[in-house]
Design a protein around this motif. Sequence first.
Motif, PDB file in Angstrom:
ATOM      1  N   THR A 288       0.895  -1.130  -0.017  1.00  0.00           N
ATOM      2  CA  THR A 288       0.016  -0.126  -0.126  1.00  0.00           C
ATOM      3  C   THR A 288       1.084   1.462   0.009  1.00  0.00           C
ATOM      4  N   GLY A 289       0.313   2.421  -0.269  1.00  0.00           N
ATOM      5  CA  GLY A 289       1.028   3.502  -0.081  1.00  0.00           C
ATOM      6  C   GLY A 289       0.963   3.973   1.234  1.00  0.00           C
ATOM      7  N   PHE A 290       1.900   5.085   1.783  1.00  0.00           N
ATOM      8  CA  PHE A 290       1.744   5.741   2.966  1.00  0.00           C
ATOM      9  C   PHE A 290       0.432   6.092   3.500  1.00  0.00           C
ATOM     10  N   ASP A 291       0.050   6.004   4.676  1.00  0.00           N
ATOM     11  CA  ASP A 291      -0.987   6.409   5.136  1.00  0.00           C
ATOM     12  C   ASP A 291      -2.459   6.130   4.590  1.00  0.00           C
ATOM     13  N   CYS A 292      -2.183   4.852   4.370  1.00  0.00           N
ATOM     14  CA  CYS A 292      -3.254   4.211   3.503  1.00  0.00           C
ATOM     15  C   CYS A 292      -4.360   3.641   4.554  1.00  0.00           C
TER      16      CYS A 292
END
Length: 281
Positions: free
Chosen positions: A210-214
Amino acid sequence: MRRIRTASRAPLAAAAVLLALLVAPAPAAQAASPAARAASGQGHEPKAPEEFVALRDVAPTIRQDIRYFTEHNFVGERIDGYRRPMCIVTEDTAKALARAQRSLLRRGYTLKVYDCYRPQRAVDHFVRWAEDLDDEKMKREFYPRVEKSRLFEDGYIAEKSGHSRGSTVDITVVELPAKPTRPYRPGEPLVPCYAPQDERFPDNSVDMGTGFDCFDTLSHTDDPRITEEQRSNRQLLKTTLERQGFTNLPEEWWHFTHKPETFPDTYFDFPVSRHSLRPHR
């Protein structure tokens, strides 16, 4: 009260008034309000204790991609308190990150931080945003499968953050040589943070699933749905940092706290700025 007639003395009174105006000092400028001083960068902002340092002064090779200084975050605007795109942490945390970085450099990788110390005013900004259920402009990327009304209940947003104590970082791993990344363009089409790496917003991090802060359960460090490559990358980050005294938050593969914390019970509110720091020893 009895009135005293002064008509016969009018010329003398007028002359006295004129003389007073000529010799009187100019009126002092009206003091700016605290809000105006803050907006102009003036006033007495809180300072960091001497235990805080700029990460770049201790570990200059660690990459920095401070998302809350930009509009590319789940709120969609720069967050309160981020005056500069820099990482500030306690000195013990910075030294531990420097040791982890030396270990990764030998293997052809580098660390990259997304967020470090976070002032309480930034956390307050998150809370205000979460309470405004009509503002969902970044939903498609950061929380497409979560109703905004559940962000508090599900633990994605809270009124206090360990980041405000100075020993917590949001961090990832980048393979060297690091590929350049393009800046986020406000208003650009958004892609879910759990989409395949070649579809979501480009980030030079290794594929973490996932991306950051998902805001999604796929961000849980040991989620069984991620691929073997993604699991290996998460474990590389986790084991490297654990050897230097960091503990991972199981719900966020990117979130680590150095233990023992220098300030385990204090939540600071000085701005993220070089001016907040004491001169580096």
